[in-house]
Motif scaffolding. Structure first.
Motif, mmCIF file in Angstrom:
data_model
loop_
_atom_site.group_PDB
_atom_site.id
_atom_site.type_symbol
_atom_site.label_atom_id
_atom_site.label_comp_id
_atom_site.label_asym_id
_atom_site.label_seq_id
_atom_site.Cartn_x
_atom_site.Cartn_y
_atom_site.Cartn_z
ATOM 1 N N GLY A 245 -1.657 3.412 6.708
ATOM 2 C CA GLY A 245 -2.200 4.333 5.864
ATOM 3 C C GLY A 245 -0.490 5.844 5.999
ATOM 4 O O GLY A 245 -0.241 6.045 4.676
ATOM 5 N N ILE B 194 -4.284 1.542 -6.067
ATOM 6 C CA ILE B 194 -4.527 1.092 -4.803
ATOM 7 C C ILE B 194 -5.339 0.097 -4.473
ATOM 8 O O ILE B 194 -6.830 0.363 -4.994
ATOM 9 C CB ILE B 194 -5.130 2.387 -3.859
ATOM 10 N N GLN B 195 -4.981 -1.121 -4.687
ATOM 11 C CA GLN B 195 -5.881 -2.514 -4.365
ATOM 12 C C GLN B 195 -6.149 -2.408 -3.031
ATOM 13 O O GLN B 195 -5.403 -2.491 -2.103
ATOM 14 C CB GLN B 195 -5.385 -3.708 -4.607
ATOM 15 N N PHE C 35 -9.596 -0.284 -0.617
ATOM 16 C CA PHE C 35 -9.627 1.263 0.106
ATOM 17 C C PHE C 35 -10.565 0.597 1.235
ATOM 18 O O PHE C 35 -11.833 1.440 1.589
ATOM 19 C CB PHE C 35 -11.109 1.466 -1.268
ATOM 20 N N GLY D 114 -5.524 1.518 2.752
ATOM 21 C CA GLY D 114 -5.968 2.384 1.434
ATOM 22 C C GLY D 114 -6.593 3.492 1.386
ATOM 23 O O GLY D 114 -5.736 4.392 0.775
ATOM 24 N N SER D 115 -7.637 3.104 2.331
ATOM 25 C CA SER D 115 -8.260 4.642 1.879
ATOM 26 C C SER D 115 -7.329 6.269 2.644
ATOM 27 O O SER D 115 -7.520 7.315 1.744
ATOM 28 C CB SER D 115 -10.122 4.497 2.639
ATOM 29 N N VAL E 116 -8.447 2.133 -7.817
ATOM 30 C CA VAL E 116 -9.054 2.056 -6.316
ATOM 31 C C VAL E 116 -9.787 0.940 -6.579
ATOM 32 O O VAL E 116 -10.892 1.027 -7.233
ATOM 33 C CB VAL E 116 -9.004 3.021 -4.993
ATOM 34 N N ASP F 75 -11.967 -2.215 -4.345
ATOM 35 C CA ASP F 75 -13.128 -3.115 -2.738
ATOM 36 C C ASP F 75 -12.610 -4.357 -3.260
ATOM 37 O O ASP F 75 -12.625 -4.541 -4.509
ATOM 38 C CB ASP F 75 -13.703 -2.149 -2.210
ATOM 39 N N ILE G 122 0.058 0.601 -5.072
ATOM 40 C CA ILE G 122 -0.371 0.474 -3.327
ATOM 41 C C ILE G 122 -1.086 -1.244 -2.909
ATOM 42 O O ILE G 122 -1.997 -0.906 -3.050
ATOM 43 C CB ILE G 122 -0.714 1.062 -2.709
ATOM 44 N N ALA H 50 -3.382 -2.908 -1.145
ATOM 45 C CA ALA H 50 -3.688 -3.204 0.676
ATOM 46 C C ALA H 50 -5.028 -3.960 0.479
ATOM 47 O O ALA H 50 -5.289 -3.496 1.306
ATOM 48 C CB ALA H 50 -4.358 -1.276 0.645
ATOM 49 N N ASN I 87 4.236 -1.554 5.974
ATOM 50 C CA ASN I 87 3.282 -1.184 6.862
ATOM 51 C C ASN I 87 3.091 -1.401 8.709
ATOM 52 O O ASN I 87 2.131 -1.523 8.821
ATOM 53 C CB ASN I 87 1.641 -2.037 6.270
#
Length: 421
Positions: A196, A221-222, A224, A228-229, A245, A247, A296, A298, A347
């Motif tokens: 991240g 952000i896809q 978490f 992502g977090s 966001v 999950d 993002i 993720a 990444n």
């Protein structure tokens, strides 16, 4: 995760991307054959004793794509939809990722077809140790160094290290055989946040180049999870507004911005971001199409496709996940002027700090988190500048430029080493 068909496999996508880069640099046919093929593909079927005394057989994989630059480096994932095709693609991307960052590694990847959420801690440990035993013919600090990936973590890496150490070294700890371990076992400071943090370093470099004010930016952000977090927290600290966001259960959206520490605490308590009171619920599909400056992905592969690429409203996409954008979507995004920081660069913070951890493990000499983060930023900055210059030179998207740099490096190493008879 999408289970792909042979006609539209993840590995076929990886090879298509490779061929685009190979065309750009005029790579000779002999090297195309070598670099588009995985060196080793190991499939293992192994029994695991469950808590109730029953036996279940699981299938796992470990793939080496290319070892010209050094030992295989790549994560191990636990997911019910893991396939050999997927693992091969991820191993190839790891080769390019390490090459772009200038790391002395080749690409590897592994996985077990299992839903770890359905296993007890004891069953998870039994599965990990048996899988490690099965693939141990490939493992070693100078042969193959695994790391965490989807649904694996520092504890699982500790079990892998211990299993290898018991088998090969009479129980004496071999910290350099795996990265992403707990710090007390030789894990690197800053490793957990590295992916991240690397994504955010990449975004900062792109923002400078493309004139994006991060203090005013809206971010979606896809995913978490860990990457992502961490990205959400660091961008929030930079002044960006995290508006959505998600999950695996779905997403939450507040155009005025989410309270990221509160969302994180809510997920820790409930297991999901769903139900967070100060936001409306959206699906993962809807989330990708929300108005924002920075998107993002993720989560998992093939999230941005030709079906939704025309509706993406971000100015910049930073791929924290592996393979979230298909080649068809790439072309649509490029034509629309949307900047994509490709996964093999964006990444790469995880594998870069894994390299730092491997070096520390070999030397039994450990760095501070400040040292780790400073070295990571320097490598991410250098790599972005090289990728951007290549994109400008050839008038191509950043992904093709990054791949061209990577393929060129691995091809040159292969030429110099020659072909062993």
């Amino acid at each position: 995760m999408v289970i792909t068909t042979p006609e539209h496999s993840l590995y076929a996508i990886a090879v298509e991307q490779f061929n685009q880069a190979a065309d750009l640099i005029g790579l000779e046919d002999e090297l195309r054959q070598i670099l588009s093929t995985c060196k080793r593909e190991l499939t293992v079927n192994f029994p695991v004793e469950m808590d109730d005394g029953s036996i279940k057989v699981f299938t796992g994989y470990r793939v080496h794509h290319n070892l010209a630059a050094g030992p295989a480096k790549g994560g191990i994932r636990y997911h019910p939809n893991v396939t050999l095709d997927e693992v091969k693609a991820l191993a190839m991307w790891m080769t390019w990722k390490c090459a772009i960052m200038g790391l002395p590694f080749g690409g590897g990847k592994g996985g077990v077809r299992v839903d770890p959420k359905l296993l007890s801690p004891g069953e998870l440990q039994n599965l990990t140790r048996r899988y490690t035993t099965e693939i141990s013919i490939l493992l070693g600090p100078h042969q193959d160094i695994p790391a965490p990936d989807v649904n694996t973590n520092p504890q699982i890496m500790a079990w892998i290290m211990d299993t290898y150490s018991m088998h090969r070294h009479g129980g004496v700890s071999v910290p350099a055989v795996v990265t992403g371990k707990p710090p007390i076992l030789g894990g690197s400071a800053g490793r957990l946040e590295a992916t991240g943090r690397g994504v955010v370093f990449a975004i900062e470099e792109a923002a400078k180049t493309y004139g994006i004010d991060l203090t005013q930016a809206r971010v979606v952000i896809q995913g978490f999870g860990n990457a992502g977090s961490t990205a959400a927290r660091l961008l929030d600290e930079l002044g960006s507004r995290i508006v959505a966001v998600s999950d695996s259960r779905g997403g939450i959206y507040n155009p005025n911005g989410l309270d990221i520490p509160a969302v994180f605490a809510f997920k820790q308590q409930t297991g999901s971001v769903i139900g967070y009171p100060e936001a409306e619920r959206v699906t993962n599909e809807e989330l990708l199409e929300l108005p924002c400056d920075i998107l993002i992905p993720a989560a998992l592969e093939e999230q941005i496709t030709e079906r939704n690429a025309a509706r993406i409203r971000a100015r910049l996409i930073a791929e924290a996940a592996n393979g979230p954008t298909t080649p068809e979507a790439d072309r649509i995004l490029f034509d629309r002027g949307i900047i994509v920081l490709p996964d093999i660069y964006a990444n790469a913070g995880g594998v870069t700090v894994s390299y730092f951890e491997w070096v520390q493990g070999l030397q039994h000499f450990y760095w501070t988190e400040e040292e780790v983060n400073s070295r990571l930023r320097a490598i991410m900055t250098r790599a972005f500048q090289a990728i951007h210059a290549t994109a400008e030179r050839y008038h191509v998207q950043l992904r093709t430029a990054a791949l061209a740099l990577a393929v060129q490096r691995v091809a040159e190493i292969t030429r110099l080493r020659g072909i062993y008879p």
